[in-house]
Design a protein around this motif. Structure first.
Motif, PDB file in Angstrom:
ATOM      1  N   CYS A 146      48.993 -21.348  26.927  1.00  0.00           N
ATOM      2  CA  CYS A 146      49.934 -20.240  26.727  1.00  0.00           C
ATOM      3  C   CYS A 146      51.196 -20.434  27.562  1.00  0.00           C
ATOM      4  O   CYS A 146      52.308 -20.112  27.110  1.00  0.00           O
ATOM      5  CB  CYS A 146      49.255 -18.915  27.081  1.00  0.00           C
ATOM      6  SG  CYS A 146      48.006 -18.383  25.888  1.00  0.00           S
ATOM      7  N   ARG A 201      46.135 -15.386  19.185  1.00  0.00           N
ATOM      8  CA  ARG A 201      47.033 -15.988  20.184  1.00  0.00           C
ATOM      9  C   ARG A 201      47.832 -14.924  20.917  1.00  0.00           C
ATOM     10  O   ARG A 201      48.098 -15.060  22.119  1.00  0.00           O
ATOM     11  CB  ARG A 201      47.963 -16.971  19.487  1.00  0.00           C
ATOM     12  CG  ARG A 201      48.939 -17.666  20.411  1.00  0.00           C
ATOM     13  CD  ARG A 201      48.188 -18.544  21.403  1.00  0.00           C
ATOM     14  NE  ARG A 201      47.707 -19.755  20.777  1.00  0.00           N
ATOM     15  CZ  ARG A 201      46.965 -20.669  21.402  1.00  0.00           C
ATOM     16  NH1 ARG A 201      46.611 -20.472  22.668  1.00  0.00           N
ATOM     17  NH2 ARG A 201      46.538 -21.750  20.774  1.00  0.00           N
ATOM     18  N   GLN A 218      45.906 -13.623  23.803  1.00  0.00           N
ATOM     19  CA  GLN A 218      45.923 -14.564  24.923  1.00  0.00           C
ATOM     20  C   GLN A 218      47.255 -14.524  25.673  1.00  0.00           C
ATOM     21  O   GLN A 218      47.293 -14.549  26.921  1.00  0.00           O
ATOM     22  CB  GLN A 218      45.641 -15.969  24.408  1.00  0.00           C
ATOM     23  CG  GLN A 218      44.266 -16.115  23.766  1.00  0.00           C
ATOM     24  CD  GLN A 218      44.099 -17.429  23.021  1.00  0.00           C
ATOM     25  OE1 GLN A 218      45.060 -18.210  22.899  1.00  0.00           O
ATOM     26  NE2 GLN A 218      42.896 -17.684  22.505  1.00  0.00           N
ATOM     27  N   LEU A 219      48.337 -14.430  24.926  1.00  0.00           N
ATOM     28  CA  LEU A 219      49.654 -14.346  25.567  1.00  0.00           C
ATOM     29  C   LEU A 219      49.809 -13.038  26.338  1.00  0.00           C
ATOM     30  O   LEU A 219      50.439 -13.012  27.408  1.00  0.00           O
ATOM     31  CB  LEU A 219      50.746 -14.475  24.505  1.00  0.00           C
ATOM     32  CG  LEU A 219      50.872 -15.852  23.834  1.00  0.00           C
ATOM     33  CD1 LEU A 219      51.814 -15.784  22.647  1.00  0.00           C
ATOM     34  CD2 LEU A 219      51.356 -16.893  24.844  1.00  0.00           C
TER      35      LEU A 219
END
Length: 325
Positions: free
Chosen positions: A97, A25, A28-29
């Motif tokens: 996100c 994650r 992705q952020l």
């Protein structure tokens, strides 16, 4: 990651550090963070979004950002020389996100269009059966190490129906006794509880795993007695011309290695220049043995050659002493 010149992006970096997201994650952020920074650099967002993180995550700034990012204009590198639009999967990840960042800042989620990603259709049973037959055919013949590994992975996929991320996490310690089962940790897409289960493997998968494990961890080498006569062994090992025969010395060497005392060559005393070991005529006949000894400066060499040899010997001995020292 390079520090941004915009205060709002630097505040976003601090928010990401405090968020405590997983490694996947966080990647992705970081993608969203980079796109926001490039959008500000292009002047595509309101001026207030440069200074305030809250203004950066408001709908007034996120709407233009999402449209620009989906067009591919905010990519950090070119794809085949261009900037194509991003895929539906990437667009959905970007929206999630954005909502995650807003919720971390205390703002409600926007739910910006797009909806859920449609699931890929499951392959038909006939397609899976054809793949299993193809893998079984591969196992009957020679395969390269890469093909052996790929065959084992495909066979595991047929048995477990695991996702790519679940297959990557598999280790040899997850295999049961005799490869009869494999332990798979189910990782739901989009997060959720990780649950593990043992899946029984088929005969095809067990054969593919055994073939691959032999390539990955080859068995220790053990010496074995060769079979066949000398001519057959040398013909199999070397590219001999037609009609070539193995020399007696090779036959004797092979017998000596096997411990056969009967075929060991007998050593005879040297009886002079005319003996069988010299393989040359008697001294004085001017044959091959005499010419060889003259070339070496032996007793059949000319007086001038012996004189030169006596002059060079002290220098050679001195050079040898220096090298030894």
């Amino acid at each position: 990651m390079q520090t941004s010149k915009f205060p709002s992006v630097r505040a976003l970096d601090q928010l990401l550090d405090d968020l405590g997201a997983s490694a996947a994650r966080r990647r992705q952020l970081d993608m969203v963070r980079g796109e926001l920074d490039r959008a500000l650099e292009r002047g595509a967002l309101p001026v207030g979004a440069r200074r305030s993180l809250r203004r950066l995550l408001e709908e007034e700034a996120l709407g233009p950002y999402v449209r620009l990012a989906e067009s591919g204009a905010l990519r950090h590198r070119r794809v085949e020389g261009g900037l194509p639009p991003t895929s539906e999967a990437t667009n959905e990840i970007r929206r999630k996100c954005v909502d995650l960042l807003r919720e971390a800042l205390g703002l409600p989620a926007l739910r910006l269009g797009g909806g859920e990603i449609p699931l890929q259709p499951a392959p038909e049973a006939a397609t899976l059966s054809a793949l299993a037959r193809q893998l079984d055919q591969y196992l009957t013949g020679p395969m390269s190490p890469a093909q052996t590994r790929l065959t084992a992975v495909r066979a595991l996929e047929l048995d477990t129906a695991a996702r790519s991320g679940e297959l990557v996490e598999l280790r040899t310690t997850d295999l049961g006794e005799d490869n009869a089962a494999v332990y798979v940790e189910r990782r739901p897409q989009g997060g959720g509880t990780v649950e593990g289960e043992w899946v029984e493997t088929s005969a095809l998968t067990r054969a593919a795993l055994e073939r691959w494990l032999d390539v990955r961890n080859p068995r220790p080498w053990a010496a074995a007695e060769p079979h066949g006569c000398v001519e057959e062994l040398f013909a199999a090992r070397f590219d001999l011309p037609a009609g070539a025969r193995v020399r007696p010395v090779q036959d004797a060497s092979r017998s000596e290695c096997r411990g056969d005392q009967r075929h060991r060559p007998r050593r005879t005393a040297h009886t002079g220049p005319g003996c069988r070991r010299c393989r040359g005529p008697r001294r004085g006949s001017g044959g091959r043995g005499v010419r060889a000894r003259r070339a070496r400066g032996g007793r059949d060499a000319s007086p001038s050659a012996r004189s030169t040899d006596r002059k060079l010997k002290p220098a050679l001995h001195a050079a040898a002493d220096v090298e030894h020292y």
